[in-house]
Scaffold this motif. Sequence first.
Motif, PDB file in Angstrom:
ATOM      1  N   GLN A   1       0.883  -1.241   0.200  1.00 52.32           N
ATOM      2  CA  GLN A   1      -0.091  -0.026  -0.075  1.00 52.32           C
ATOM      3  C   GLN A   1       0.892   1.346   0.059  1.00 52.32           C
ATOM      4  O   GLN A   1       1.787   1.263   0.583  1.00 52.32           O
TER       5      GLN A   1
ATOM      6  N   TYR B   1      13.547   7.530  -6.883  1.00 50.06           N
ATOM      7  CA  TYR B   1      13.961   6.541  -8.028  1.00 50.06           C
ATOM      8  C   TYR B   1      13.525   6.933  -9.316  1.00 50.06           C
ATOM      9  O   TYR B   1      12.257   7.239  -9.460  1.00 50.06           O
TER      10      TYR B   1
ATOM     11  N   GLN C   1      12.566   4.902 -12.812  1.00 48.31           N
ATOM     12  CA  GLN C   1      12.336   3.718 -13.657  1.00 48.31           C
ATOM     13  C   GLN C   1      12.068   3.819 -15.156  1.00 48.31           C
ATOM     14  O   GLN C   1      11.055   4.211 -15.577  1.00 48.31           O
TER      15      GLN C   1
ATOM     16  N   THR D   1      12.893  -1.643 -17.506  1.00 43.88           N
ATOM     17  CA  THR D   1      14.003  -1.743 -16.399  1.00 43.88           C
ATOM     18  C   THR D   1      13.950  -1.611 -15.036  1.00 43.88           C
ATOM     19  O   THR D   1      12.864  -1.362 -14.532  1.00 43.88           O
ATOM     20  N   ALA D   2      15.062  -1.958 -14.091  1.00 51.00           N
ATOM     21  CA  ALA D   2      14.991  -1.946 -12.737  1.00 51.00           C
ATOM     22  C   ALA D   2      14.921  -0.460 -12.204  1.00 51.00           C
ATOM     23  O   ALA D   2      15.520   0.350 -13.072  1.00 51.00           O
ATOM     24  N   PRO D   3      14.511   0.059 -11.325  1.00 47.28           N
ATOM     25  CA  PRO D   3      14.557   1.246 -10.667  1.00 47.28           C
ATOM     26  C   PRO D   3      16.098   1.719 -10.586  1.00 47.28           C
ATOM     27  O   PRO D   3      16.913   0.832 -10.423  1.00 47.28           O
TER      28      PRO D   3
ATOM     29  N   LEU E   1      18.528   4.687  -8.351  1.00 48.39           N
ATOM     30  CA  LEU E   1      18.453   5.586  -7.278  1.00 48.39           C
ATOM     31  C   LEU E   1      18.934   7.007  -8.035  1.00 48.39           C
ATOM     32  O   LEU E   1      20.103   7.136  -8.514  1.00 48.39           O
TER      33      LEU E   1
ATOM     34  N   PRO F   1      23.802  10.659  -6.412  1.00 45.89           N
ATOM     35  CA  PRO F   1      24.678   9.594  -6.496  1.00 45.89           C
ATOM     36  C   PRO F   1      25.581  10.151  -7.882  1.00 45.89           C
ATOM     37  O   PRO F   1      25.343  10.722  -8.652  1.00 45.89           O
TER      38      PRO F   1
ATOM     39  N   TYR G   1       9.504   7.736  -8.521  1.00 47.80           N
ATOM     40  CA  TYR G   1       9.033   7.199  -7.143  1.00 47.80           C
ATOM     41  C   TYR G   1       9.582   7.991  -6.153  1.00 47.80           C
ATOM     42  O   TYR G   1      11.095   7.906  -6.115  1.00 47.80           O
TER      43      TYR G   1
ATOM     44  N   TRP H   1      11.282   5.963   4.842  1.00 47.55           N
ATOM     45  CA  TRP H   1      11.195   4.854   5.946  1.00 47.55           C
ATOM     46  C   TRP H   1       9.966   5.430   6.840  1.00 47.55           C
ATOM     47  O   TRP H   1       9.830   6.530   7.040  1.00 47.55           O
TER      48      TRP H   1
ATOM     49  N   ASN I   1       7.041   0.766  10.444  1.00 43.12           N
ATOM     50  CA  ASN I   1       8.381  -0.142  10.742  1.00 43.12           C
ATOM     51  C   ASN I   1       8.762  -0.686   9.393  1.00 43.12           C
ATOM     52  O   ASN I   1       9.331  -1.805   9.279  1.00 43.12           O
ATOM     53  N   GLY I   2       8.804   0.250   8.220  1.00 38.44           N
ATOM     54  CA  GLY I   2       8.869  -0.400   6.897  1.00 38.44           C
ATOM     55  C   GLY I   2       9.197   0.672   6.005  1.00 38.44           C
ATOM     56  O   GLY I   2       8.598   1.879   6.263  1.00 38.44           O
ATOM     57  N   GLN I   3       9.605   0.457   4.910  1.00 40.13           N
ATOM     58  CA  GLN I   3       9.893   1.618   3.765  1.00 40.13           C
ATOM     59  C   GLN I   3       8.658   1.817   3.068  1.00 40.13           C
ATOM     60  O   GLN I   3       7.744   0.783   2.903  1.00 40.13           O
TER      61      GLN I   3
ATOM     62  N   PHE J   1       6.791   3.543  -0.538  1.00 39.92           N
ATOM     63  CA  PHE J   1       6.954   4.230  -1.757  1.00 39.92           C
ATOM     64  C   PHE J   1       5.630   5.139  -2.018  1.00 39.92           C
ATOM     65  O   PHE J   1       4.866   4.980  -1.810  1.00 39.92           O
TER      66      PHE J   1
ATOM     67  N   TRP K   1       7.507  -2.297  -1.065  1.00 45.06           N
ATOM     68  CA  TRP K   1       8.704  -2.917  -0.172  1.00 45.06           C
ATOM     69  C   TRP K   1       8.183  -3.989   0.365  1.00 45.06           C
ATOM     70  O   TRP K   1       7.076  -4.114   0.910  1.00 45.06           O
TER      71      TRP K   1
ATOM     72  N   TYR L   1      12.495  -7.460  -6.868  1.00 38.52           N
ATOM     73  CA  TYR L   1      13.967  -7.010  -7.012  1.00 38.52           C
ATOM     74  C   TYR L   1      14.827  -7.228  -5.534  1.00 38.52           C
ATOM     75  O   TYR L   1      14.197  -6.888  -4.580  1.00 38.52           O
TER      76      TYR L   1
ATOM     77  N   TYR M   1      20.811   1.408  -2.746  1.00 44.14           N
ATOM     78  CA  TYR M   1      21.593   2.281  -4.037  1.00 44.14           C
ATOM     79  C   TYR M   1      21.552   1.216  -5.316  1.00 44.14           C
ATOM     80  O   TYR M   1      21.368   1.806  -6.415  1.00 44.14           O
TER      81      TYR M   1
END
Lengths: 110, 114
Positions: free
Chosen positions: A1, A37, A39, A43-45, A47, A56, A88, A92, A97-99, A101, B47, B97, B102
Amino acid sequence: QSVLTQPPSASGTPGQRVTISCSGSSSNIGSNTVNWYQQLPGTAPKLLIYSNNERPSGVPDRFSGSKSGTSASLAISGLQSEDEADYYCAAWDDSLNGQVFGTGTKVTVL
Amino acid sequence: EVQLVESGGGLVKPGGSLRLSCAASGFTFINAWMTWVRQAPGKGLEWVGRIKTKTEGGTTDYAAPVKGRFTISRDDSKNTLYLQMNSLKTEDTAVYYCTTGYYWGQGTLVTVSS
């Protein structure tokens, strides 16, 4: 969610500046740092921004991030065709208690 | 060069189990917190959970939808991260994934269908 809210879409012409918002609450953005992020299709996301506004190595300085209170923003200046992607935000969440998005924003270059 | 290579995805029936692996190279795996993130077809990122380093107790945290069904583990001697998925549901269908936050792997597709 998804508990972080983003606009579903954003667009601009080449060279324009586009801003994407990310709205959260005191338990996530209000008390933790925000990452962004990118995407590209199929492809993969990747950072793009970490710790609210850090890039970065290798990420163009056209991309910038900011945070204020329980909201964050990603700005893309000098929009280019290769910036067409989904974006995206993430943070945290101390209550969950989780990340968490964001809902994601599709950027289209007109 | 950093590489994260997921494997183990496939088609499984509802109620079944599957174990995903993520082989890491190019960085000091033993010092990295590792995370699983999934993306259902046409949907956003979600996540799944994370595991801290052994030095920090190897503690795991999970998202509510998978807690009690999924288990994250790591084998630092093999530089490999695992995701054991039990009691799979159709809504677990997604590309999975592994990531350090990073660096990201290319993902592996899990399809739960009868």
